[in-house]
Design an enzyme around this catalytic site. Structure first.
Site, PDB file in Angstrom:
ATOM      1  N   GLY A   1       0.812  -1.205   0.000  1.00 38.29           N
ATOM      2  CA  GLY A   1       0.000   0.000   0.000  1.00 38.29           C
ATOM      3  C   GLY A   1       0.845   1.254   0.000  1.00 38.29           C
TER       4      GLY A   1
ATOM      5  N   TYR B   1      -7.989 -16.811   5.441  1.00 40.22           N
ATOM      6  CA  TYR B   1      -7.448 -15.797   4.537  1.00 40.22           C
ATOM      7  C   TYR B   1      -7.756 -16.143   3.079  1.00 40.22           C
ATOM      8  CZ  TYR B   1      -4.028 -12.857   2.123  1.00 40.22           C
ATOM      9  OH  TYR B   1      -3.413 -11.958   1.287  1.00 40.22           O
TER      10      TYR B   1
END
Length: 282
Positions: A16, A153
């Site tokens: 990110g 996940y």
């Protein structure tokens, strides 16, 4: 330079952070969001060092709160006049297994990694539609191949992949592009935050009969991450999807990632399935 604005979630570190820098270098106005803006130091320092600090602004967004997503997106549009792209990067890993963890752990993982993506995307879509923009989700090779002890996940990433694959032809009819980016092993803080305790004996006690399998898995995974892709390289693939004229539905960030998903995906970039389903709505 461009007047276009992109909102990126989960920018305090890793992919990110590097995506925010890369998008700013590409000339975008970047709204870098994170749940705790007190963790913006690394991004601010990197932006200053890269000479793009004036193109990056940090805002709070907790992807698990629909109101937070709505408020953030509305404020961005009010301040900048439009929103041209959203990159759903925020997420958290988890290593464990159902019998030892229980269902509530899976719910929490889904809340961040799946519903968090939907919260932000839902808030942004009216504005992306107005701008003819695009939405990108940073998925994972774990969204294609289920991996041992990554059940929750992988389930969340599978859900993102299925949702966006189904959304893509519908969004295209109103001028919005949809792309899934699939990294493999990436050297970032994400790996340190998946919940593997330093006390392996305590972990073995918690896992009981599953402990030998976990030990084998962790040994294998340590080898995989020894050759991990850098967060900067993975982010470059995300920025390429942001800036491409017509990005594919599905993008892997490295040759290793492509090789990993290859046996599962005979259609690695998603063009065949998208070509088929687009015909259903055109």
């Amino acid at each position: 330079m461009t007047d276009k604005t992109v909102l990126i979630t989960g920018t305090s570190s890793g992919i990110g952070l590097e995506t925010a820098l890369g998008a700013a270098r590409a000339g975008w106005r970047v709204v870098a969001t994170m749940r705790d803006v007190g963790k913006a130091g690394a991004l601010n320092e990197a932006a200053a060092a890269a000479g793009v600090a004036e193109r990056i602004e940090v805002r709070r967004l907790d992807v698990t709160e629909p109101a937070s997503a709505q408020e953030c997106v509305s404020a961005v549009v009010a301040d900048h006049g439009a929103l041209h792209a959203v990159i759903n990067n925020a997420g958290s890993g988890h290593v464990g297994t159902l019998e030892a963890d229980g269902v509530e752990v899976a719910r929490r993982v889904m809340e961040v990694n799946f519903f968090g993506v939907l919260n932000t995307t839902a808030a942004a879509l009216p504005h992306l539609r107005a701008a003819g923009g695009r939405v990108i989700a940073v998925s994972s090779v774990g969204g294609v191949v289920g991996q041992p002890f990554n059940e929750a996940y992988c389930a969340a990433k599978f859900a993102v992949e299925g949702y966006f694959e189904a959304l893509a032809p519908v969004a295209a009819t109103v001028g919005v592009g949809v792309t899934l980016v699939e990294p493999g092993a990436v050297a970032s803080e994400f790996v340190a935050n998946v919940g593997i305790p330093d006390d392996r004996a305590a972990m073995a006690e918690r896992l009981g009969a599953y402990a030998p399998a976990m030990d084998a898995y962790l040994t294998r995974t340590a080898g995989a991450f020894a050759a991990a892709q850098s967060a900067q390289d993975a982010a470059a693939a995300v920025v390429a999807a942001l800036t491409a004229e017509r990005p594919a539905l599905r993008v892997q960030t490295s040759e290793g990632a492509r090789a990993f998903v290859g046996p599962k995906l005979a259609d690695p970039d998603g063009s065949k399935v998208l070509g088929m389903t687009s015909a259903w709505v055109s």
